[in-house]
Design an enzyme around this catalytic site. Sequence first.
Site, PDB file in Angstrom:
ATOM      1  CE1 TYR A 134     -36.603  36.685  49.854  1.00 38.66           C
ATOM      2  CE2 TYR A 134     -36.574  37.982  47.846  1.00 38.66           C
ATOM      3  CZ  TYR A 134     -35.922  37.458  48.944  1.00 38.66           C
ATOM      4  OH  TYR A 134     -34.581  37.697  49.121  1.00 38.66           O
ATOM      5  N   PRO A 172     -27.695  46.247  52.038  1.00 37.68           N
ATOM      6  CG  PRO A 172     -27.934  47.454  50.056  1.00 37.68           C
ATOM      7  CD  PRO A 172     -28.471  46.254  50.772  1.00 37.68           C
TER       8      PRO A 172
END
Length: 328
Positions: free
Chosen positions: A60, A202
């Site tokens: 990241y 999600p």
Amino acid sequence: MRYVDGVTTKKKISVIGLGTWQFGSQEWGYGAAYAASEAPAIVRRARELGVTFFDTAEVYAFGRGERILGGALREAGAGGTAIVATKLFPVLPVAPVVEQRAVASANRLGIRQIDLYQVHQPNPLVSDSSTMRGMAALQRVGLVDTIGVSNYSLQRWQAAEEALGAPVLSNQVRFSLLHPQAERDLLPYAVKNDRLIIAYSPLAQGLLSGRYTREHPPPSRVRAMNSLFLPENLDAARPVLNVLRDVAAAHDASPAQVALAWVIRHPNVVAIPGASSLAQLESNVAAADIALTEEEAHALTTAADAFEPARGARSAVTALLRGSLRRS
């Protein structure tokens, strides 16, 4: 906040965690100001609300994401209750490299022990036997507490456990109403064997928030390159979003909160949505208080099962590129 039952760890795992892909990553468009002010404020508020699980990765922003998270946790005074999870990018995941990368991640995070160290992707050319030798060595010296994997099939997860000779606690996979595949085999295995499913994306990168339509596509480059956000897929998702809105109205909640509630309704699951603001974080955390009825969960699942997105076609890639260019 609720915490995951059925998984034995030293620290409690909140059912809603915080994914930090966006920390320092230019592709999300948040910029330096976000990293300097918003990210620490989000982490601090997350701790106040009972969030214990924080996920990052060395890839990241090429390590900057780990530095930002580590600094934010120290600023928040997280103490010993936060679970810091990071991931090894498996370019050459042989034992010596695994050990070196873990040391580098711990240094960037500013911690003495990584609570959960995960293999970010299965490497098709390197077996897990060498990778797990490195992981076992990290556990022996105490630099890593528990081991996890990400994007692994059930068969490869089991092979990793055999190679480690000990539990591989978790498997981080895409899991949402629109990507429910983990229900088939990964989740039953986790429940049966005291393991954890970490649900990334999600909210299907925000599609399940209901904010995006054919007329109002997402602005970020990450979403613009996701085939879910093709105009025809945004249209196809409308029935799912309609059910989400109906259920949300019954709970005085938002569609995003209901989508998260559906994910964490499953046992042995922690969801790790990202948060671009304090308001979004607080909304995500509030999803832990939503108790869906059996009828509501069934209605959501039925609507999601009927969703058939266009995938992988050359025309889809072309459309995404054209849309991205129009918005740039």
